[in-house]
Enzyme design. Structure first.
Site, mmCIF file in Angstrom:
data_model
loop_
_atom_site.group_PDB
_atom_site.id
_atom_site.type_symbol
_atom_site.label_atom_id
_atom_site.label_comp_id
_atom_site.label_asym_id
_atom_site.label_seq_id
_atom_site.Cartn_x
_atom_site.Cartn_y
_atom_site.Cartn_z
ATOM 1 N N ASP A 9 0.744 -1.125 0.036
ATOM 2 C CA ASP A 9 0.116 -0.023 0.114
ATOM 3 C C ASP A 9 0.836 1.321 -0.075
ATOM 4 O OD1 ASP A 9 -2.237 1.540 0.487
ATOM 5 O OD2 ASP A 9 -1.894 1.882 2.296
ATOM 6 N N ARG A 10 0.466 2.337 -0.552
ATOM 7 C CA ARG A 10 1.321 3.551 -0.558
ATOM 8 C C ARG A 10 1.121 4.429 0.707
ATOM 9 N NH1 ARG A 10 0.324 8.338 -4.663
ATOM 10 N NH2 ARG A 10 -0.618 9.180 -2.586
ATOM 11 N N ASP A 11 -0.003 5.071 1.009
ATOM 12 C CA ASP A 11 -0.387 5.960 2.054
ATOM 13 C C ASP A 11 -0.111 5.205 3.468
ATOM 14 O OD1 ASP A 11 -0.381 7.942 -0.178
ATOM 15 O OD2 ASP A 11 -2.467 7.266 -0.229
ATOM 16 N N CYS A 101 -11.092 -3.376 -8.795
ATOM 17 C CA CYS A 101 -9.676 -2.998 -8.540
ATOM 18 C C CYS A 101 -9.387 -2.362 -7.088
ATOM 19 C CB CYS A 101 -9.070 -1.976 -9.640
ATOM 20 S SG CYS A 101 -9.984 -0.502 -9.723
#
Length: 173
Positions: A9-11, A101
């Site tokens: 995951d990014r954040d 998605c």
């Protein structure tokens, strides 16, 4: 032979989350962006161990009109360049769109697995929210929750305070 991957995951995992009026959100600009401590080292270590690294991030604020897709792409491009990551996949939908998605659905992970020849059962999903853990489980991956507190209702295979701390568990498992 299928490859192993770490889906990230990014954040909250790669970069620090921004808090506005007590609510978490993604950084909208490079000026707001800051890597979480130890992320470059963790990424390098996982690459050295042969993992494919793919970022999978929900970015619903684009659909809400709070940030442009170009701004999200600019942040993603920065992350990709600095960390030399091969792929960052973003879902711009909100929950009400019911797309395949958006995490917790596994669409981004399944598509990446198909594109890169990834063995999902030998791979990992690292996130800071229940939806990340559920996406990993729904794809058949082992899961790691990045949190210093509690599982917040998630049932990950492992919990760690940072990606750097999680990376050693990933390699051992």
């Amino acid at each position: 032979m299928k490859k192993k991957a770490v889906f990230l995951d990014r954040d909250g995992v790669i970069n620090q989350t921004i808090f506005k009026m007590g609510k978490p959100r993604a950084p909208y600009t490079l000026e707001e962006f800051a890597f979480c401590p130890g992320v470059p080292e963790a990424i390098s270590f996982l690459k050295e161990q042969g993992f494919i690294l793919v970022v999978v991030t929900n970015q619903p604020d684009v659909s809400r009109g709070w940030v442009t897709r170009e701004a999200v792409d600019l942040v993603n491009d920065y992350v990709s360049q600095v960390l030399s990551l091969p792929d960052i996949r973003s879902c711009f939908h909100t929950e009400s769109d019911k797309c395949e998605c958006r995490k917790p659905r596994p669409g981004m992970l399944m598509d990446a697995a198909s594109d890169y020849g990834i063995d999902l059962k030998e791979s990992f999903m690292v996130g800071d929210r229940i939806s990340d853990i559920e996406a990993g489980r729904n794809a058949g991956c082992k899961t790691i929750l990045i949190s210093e507190h509690d599982t917040d209702g998630a049932s990950p295979d492992h919990m760690a305070p940072s990606l750097l701390m999680a990376s050693s568990w990933i390699v051992a498992n």
